[in-house]
Write an enzyme that holds these catalytic residues in place. Structure first.
Site, PDB file in Angstrom:
ATOM      1  N   LYS A   1       4.544 -70.144  12.486  1.00 41.48           N
ATOM      2  CA  LYS A   1       3.708 -69.301  11.630  1.00 41.48           C
ATOM      3  C   LYS A   1       2.267 -69.520  12.040  1.00 41.48           C
ATOM      4  CE  LYS A   1       4.266 -66.423   8.194  1.00 41.48           C
ATOM      5  NZ  LYS A   1       5.464 -65.635   7.834  1.00 41.48           N
TER       6      LYS A   1
ATOM      7  N   ASP B   1       2.298 -60.496   8.672  1.00 39.97           N
ATOM      8  CA  ASP B   1       2.591 -61.135   7.384  1.00 39.97           C
ATOM      9  C   ASP B   1       1.491 -60.618   6.448  1.00 39.97           C
ATOM     10  OD1 ASP B   1       4.440 -63.400   6.178  1.00 39.97           O
ATOM     11  OD2 ASP B   1       2.458 -63.836   5.405  1.00 39.97           O
TER      12      ASP B   1
END
Ligand code: NDP
Ligand code: 2IT
Length: 452
Positions: free
Chosen positions: A131, A171
């Protein structure tokens, strides 16, 4: 949740983790949710013992931290912090989104990267966990400022990514627009059209059909699979959804298409309650508001004459299904109690870690259908994986074909969770199922590699 020796072992493990990672409550929470089920699983399966698997899986392979310097429209120099947390590439290249939000810290990205390991494993595709993101707040920034920020970020990030190495995507705060700027800059820096370096691209430059819809649609497919085990379906039922971004909009779209009435949507300003249901022209208007005009949810209430609850979340509104699709810890223990008191039948998480540990325990104790994020929202990254495959093959599958593959993947994830999550009385604990099924594949790879 766990008793006796299991409980002691979990607390011993968590005490060490919290000591090694001070000031990162979201990371502690994400690990505890996994440890609660995986530590007892390891204790009962000798082949996974003595290998420090939880210790290894909670320590990222590496974290890259860097400064992003850019210039705003007034010519002022601006400085942000950015990271890429490359958590585990045991079963495939690092893969996971980039988040742009003022609340981004390395601890938040560690929680997200950790979850991603298990989620990506569950998809059945060869993708590792990662991430990234920055504490950049896109709200109120001009188009040009967003572009300059993305270009400045890629100037550093491009050293660490690649189709076989690490493949970012979107995201919170990173959608098609940002992916376009990031990919365009990568193209200039590398002088190579390697489409598979980033997913969520526009359709004309290697993006997959149905990637935009995949997370929201996939969450609803997961919900359908859970309901089917009790002989139920979504048609004719009432759903509450939080958020009004990528995940929420397409969860609403699929729910409406299947005949459910979606009565709420939200953003960080509050939620709208539309008893008539967000569908058809109203949904089209909301999509335009959020995807093109970048407006606030309050405008929906003004446009369609329904209630806006400033600063509130939608969990007190009676519903059959609740789909939290905004952000972490947006549904607490009291919210869970309110949902249960109102007779909620199922919860499917579109967002990552939206429910607090208290809320999860309340859902499990009440034995409702509870689909945790790493299983329920895996459709997004799964179609990202399919985008990588299409890029490698230099082909593009039609929408219907990708959607069919997504349905199959969500059904397979559901069935894996069921297999590993069934309790003695027949109740399916999808939290346990998702954690153990996700863990098994990565753990087997680590054991095969030896001391790594
Ligand atoms: P978007 O940026 O498109 O939308 C985010 C939505 O959540 C907005 O409505 C936003 O409101 C709201 N929101 C964000 N932060 C907060 C906050 N702190 N408090 C209240 N509301 C908030 O993001 P996505 O839809 O892509 O992501 C939503 C969730 O889904 C995240 O948890 C993400 O990690 C997860 N997810 C996303 C996937 C994807 O493919 N995009 C895949 C799997 C999971 P506002 O605009 O006011 O900030
Ligand atoms: O949380 C997630 O799974 C995502 N943001 C999507 C990641 C991806 O690589 O598509």
């Amino acid at each position: 949740m766990a008793a006796g020796n299991d409980g002691d072992e979990i607390e011993r493990f968590m005490a060490g983790l919290e000591r090694r990672n001070p000031g990162q409550p979201e990371f502690h929470q994400a690990v505890r949710e996994v440890a609660n089920t995986v530590v007892p699983f390891i204790a009962r399966n000798p082949q996974y013992q003595g290998a420090e698997l939880m210790e290894r899986l909670t320590e990222p392979d590496r974290i890259i931290a860097f400064r992003v310097t850019w210039q705003d429209d007034a010519g002022r120099m601006r400085v942000n912090r950015a990271w890429r947390v490359q958590f585990s590439n045991a079963i495939g290249p690092y893969k996971g989104g980039l988040r742009f939000h003022a609340s981004v810290t390395v601890g938040v990205l560690k929680f997200l990267g950790f979850e991603q390991i298990f989620k990506n494993s569950l998809t059945g595709l060869p993708i590792g966990g990662a991430k990234g993101g920055a504490n950049f707040n896109p709200q109120g920034k001009s188009e040009h400022e967003v572009m300059r920020f993305c270009q400045a970020m890629m100037l550093e990030l491009h050293h660490y990514i690649g189709p076989d190495r690490d493949v970012p995507a979107g995201d919170i705060g990173v959608g098609k627009r940002e992916i376009g700027y990031l990919f365009g800059q990568y193209l200039r820096l590398s002088n190579r059209f390697s489409g598979g370096v980033i997913t969520g691209k526009g359709q004309t430059f290697g993006g997959s059909n149905a990637r935009t819809e995949a997370t929201g649609y996939g969450t609803v497919y997961f919900l359908q699979n859970m309901l089917a085990t009790r002989g139920e379906d979504v048609a004719g039922r009432v759903a509450t959804v939080s958020g009004s971004g990528n995940v929420a909009l397409y969860a609403i779209e699929k729910l409406a298409e299947l005949g459910a009435r979606v009565v709420t949507a939200s953003d960080s300003g509050g939620f709208v309650h539309d008893p008539e249901g967000i569908a058809g022209e109203r949904l089209a208007w909301l999509k335009d508001l959020k995807e093109n005009r970048r407006g606030r949810i309050q405008e929906y209430a003004e446009r369609f004459g329904c209630a806006f609850h400033e600063g509130k979340r939608p969990w007190r509104v009676p519903c059959d299904f609740a789909l939290p699709c905004a952000t972490q810890n947006e549904l607490g223990g009291d919210d869970a109690k309110a949902l249960l008191a109102n007779g909620v039948v199922a919860v499917a998480e579109g967002a990552n870690m939206p429910s607090s540990l208290d809320a999860i325990h309340a859902f499990l104790d009440a034995r409702i259908l509870y689909g945790p994020a790493k299983a329920a929202n895996a459709g997004g990254v799964a179609v990202s994986g399919l985008e990588q495959s299409q890029n490698a093959l230099r082909i593009s599958w039609p929408f219907a074909e990708v959607d069919e593959r997504l349905k199959t993947i969500m059904r397979d994830i559901h069935d894996k969770c069921r297999e590993d999550g069934r309790e003695d009385d027949g109740f399916v604990n999808y939290v346990r199922g998702a954690n153990i099924a996700g863990f098994r594949k990565v753990a087997d790879a680590l054991l095969a590699y030896g001391v790594v």
